[in-house]
Design a protein around this motif. Sequence first.
Motif, PDB file in Angstrom:
ATOM      1  N   GLU A 215      43.873 -23.455  21.507  1.00 13.90           N
ATOM      2  CA  GLU A 215      44.911 -22.410  21.455  1.00 13.90           C
ATOM      3  C   GLU A 215      45.801 -22.453  22.696  1.00 13.90           C
ATOM      4  O   GLU A 215      46.916 -21.918  22.708  1.00 13.90           O
ATOM      5  CB  GLU A 215      44.285 -21.016  21.318  1.00 13.90           C
ATOM      6  CG  GLU A 215      43.716 -20.709  19.942  1.00 13.90           C
ATOM      7  CD  GLU A 215      42.400 -21.419  19.642  1.00 13.90           C
ATOM      8  OE1 GLU A 215      41.710 -21.837  20.603  1.00 13.90           O
ATOM      9  OE2 GLU A 215      42.060 -21.565  18.440  1.00 13.90           O
ATOM     10  N   ILE A 216      45.339 -23.123  23.760  1.00 15.17           N
ATOM     11  CA  ILE A 216      46.148 -23.232  24.985  1.00 15.17           C
ATOM     12  C   ILE A 216      47.476 -23.956  24.702  1.00 15.17           C
ATOM     13  O   ILE A 216      48.496 -23.672  25.335  1.00 15.17           O
ATOM     14  CB  ILE A 216      45.346 -23.969  26.097  1.00 15.17           C
ATOM     15  CG1 ILE A 216      45.948 -23.737  27.487  1.00 15.17           C
ATOM     16  CG2 ILE A 216      45.245 -25.465  25.855  1.00 15.17           C
ATOM     17  CD1 ILE A 216      45.414 -22.598  28.220  1.00 15.17           C
ATOM     18  N   PHE A 217      47.472 -24.863  23.707  1.00 12.03           N
ATOM     19  CA  PHE A 217      48.692 -25.640  23.430  1.00 12.03           C
ATOM     20  C   PHE A 217      49.814 -24.753  22.889  1.00 12.03           C
ATOM     21  O   PHE A 217      50.974 -24.940  23.241  1.00 12.03           O
ATOM     22  CB  PHE A 217      48.406 -26.777  22.448  1.00 12.03           C
ATOM     23  CG  PHE A 217      47.525 -27.853  23.029  1.00 12.03           C
ATOM     24  CD1 PHE A 217      47.898 -28.538  24.176  1.00 12.03           C
ATOM     25  CD2 PHE A 217      46.312 -28.177  22.430  1.00 12.03           C
ATOM     26  CE1 PHE A 217      47.090 -29.529  24.722  1.00 12.03           C
ATOM     27  CE2 PHE A 217      45.498 -29.169  22.967  1.00 12.03           C
ATOM     28  CZ  PHE A 217      45.888 -29.843  24.113  1.00 12.03           C
ATOM     29  N   GLY A 218      49.443 -23.791  22.027  1.00 15.16           N
ATOM     30  CA  GLY A 218      50.451 -22.882  21.475  1.00 15.16           C
ATOM     31  C   GLY A 218      51.084 -22.057  22.591  1.00 15.16           C
ATOM     32  O   GLY A 218      52.283 -21.746  22.566  1.00 15.16           O
ATOM     33  N   ILE A 219      50.280 -21.689  23.582  1.00 17.21           N
ATOM     34  CA  ILE A 219      50.785 -20.905  24.714  1.00 17.21           C
ATOM     35  C   ILE A 219      51.698 -21.788  25.580  1.00 17.21           C
ATOM     36  O   ILE A 219      52.781 -21.380  25.988  1.00 17.21           O
ATOM     37  CB  ILE A 219      49.611 -20.340  25.537  1.00 17.21           C
ATOM     38  CG1 ILE A 219      48.829 -19.335  24.688  1.00 17.21           C
ATOM     39  CG2 ILE A 219      50.101 -19.705  26.834  1.00 17.21           C
ATOM     40  CD1 ILE A 219      47.515 -18.892  25.285  1.00 17.21           C
ATOM     41  N   LEU A 220      51.255 -23.022  25.825  1.00 14.39           N
ATOM     42  CA  LEU A 220      52.050 -23.926  26.675  1.00 14.39           C
ATOM     43  C   LEU A 220      53.417 -24.234  26.066  1.00 14.39           C
ATOM     44  O   LEU A 220      54.386 -24.490  26.782  1.00 14.39           O
ATOM     45  CB  LEU A 220      51.280 -25.233  26.908  1.00 14.39           C
ATOM     46  CG  LEU A 220      50.147 -25.144  27.923  1.00 14.39           C
ATOM     47  CD1 LEU A 220      49.245 -26.379  27.833  1.00 14.39           C
ATOM     48  CD2 LEU A 220      50.679 -24.980  29.345  1.00 14.39           C
ATOM     49  N   GLU A 221      53.471 -24.203  24.763  1.00 12.03           N
ATOM     50  CA  GLU A 221      54.718 -24.492  24.050  1.00 12.03           C
ATOM     51  C   GLU A 221      55.868 -23.617  24.550  1.00 12.03           C
ATOM     52  O   GLU A 221      56.999 -24.074  24.702  1.00 12.03           O
ATOM     53  CB  GLU A 221      54.472 -24.243  22.559  1.00 12.03           C
ATOM     54  CG  GLU A 221      55.638 -24.498  21.681  1.00 12.03           C
ATOM     55  CD  GLU A 221      55.317 -25.573  20.646  1.00 12.03           C
ATOM     56  OE1 GLU A 221      54.129 -25.753  20.324  1.00 12.03           O
ATOM     57  OE2 GLU A 221      56.265 -26.218  20.201  1.00 12.03           O
ATOM     58  N   ASP A 222      55.567 -22.334  24.817  1.00 13.00           N
ATOM     59  CA  ASP A 222      56.621 -21.395  25.244  1.00 13.00           C
ATOM     60  C   ASP A 222      56.482 -21.000  26.708  1.00 13.00           C
ATOM     61  O   ASP A 222      57.084 -20.032  27.152  1.00 13.00           O
ATOM     62  CB  ASP A 222      56.537 -20.094  24.408  1.00 13.00           C
ATOM     63  CG  ASP A 222      56.613 -20.376  22.939  1.00 13.00           C
ATOM     64  OD1 ASP A 222      57.501 -21.150  22.558  1.00 13.00           O
ATOM     65  OD2 ASP A 222      55.766 -19.858  22.178  1.00 13.00           O
TER      66      ASP A 222
END
Length: 290
Positions: A215-222
């Motif tokens: 789920e860290i990737f979805g956060i890093l996206e923005d």
Amino acid sequence: MVQKVRKAVFPAAGMGTRFLPATKANPKEMLTVVDKPLIQHVVDEARAGGIEHFIFVTGRNKGVIEDHFDRQIELEKTLKERGRQAELDMLTASLPGPGQTSFTRQQEPLGLGHAVWCARDLVGDEPFALLLPDVLVQGNGTGCLAQLQEEYERTGGNVVAVEEVPDDATHHYGIVDIERGAGASHPIRGMVEKPAPGTAPSNLILMGRYLLQPEIFGILEDQQSGAGGEIQITDAMISLLASQKFTAVEYEGKSFDCGSKIGFLTANIAFALEREELREALLEEIGKLT
Ligand code: G1P
């Protein structure tokens, strides 16, 4: 049962300006500690911690890292012809197998969080390890990542390695705020990246080993840029802390920050002193210098 951590990400895109001119044409991750490149020490630690797939986030002028983790058939042939079995065995023992490595590029130096995000498709929807190749860990048989894996198997969620630094060094690192209990593992209640001197909530640093949920990737996206104008992995972890558990492990061992000259030189001496065939002669030579 928790989902096994099989993949590890190694961010290796930094320019290594602190080691110029050594790093002008040679990636900093290929600087050697005794007789192994930094990046191989860290890959070996990952393998000892159960990792099966090694993902490198590199940049321009880093192609030699990919060569290093490939076979060198001519060299192997020559060693074989000359009966150098020990060297051959050493080379093959530390080589990831076919299909066990992936390489991608960061393209632009936008920060550690951005480098990790570049690995999102290679990691996919599973928990992964993150190991910073600047940091070497010595001590405790199987290594730091293996200790994080043990904790992860018990608790799941996200697990990070922490260690204490002197109060006047906290502003160089990501810092965790923990609920200290008995033992070496503690729930994390907050984190901050490179706090201003005198403002850190503790002197426990994120030392460079992490087990993270995808789920860290979805956060890093923005993710917006943070400390130093860079996209920080610590800031993404702070966001994820609102919905997921983070555990800090005071691991057994000692780390060397090989991103600094003193850390790198000290690591060379410390790792050489661990080697039986080098220890005595090295101590003798050091004795002559001082
Ligand atoms: C990075 C991380 C920091 C961590 C440190 C460990 O910082 O952002 O949270 O404490 O590595 O070495 P850097 O060393 O890239 O400035």
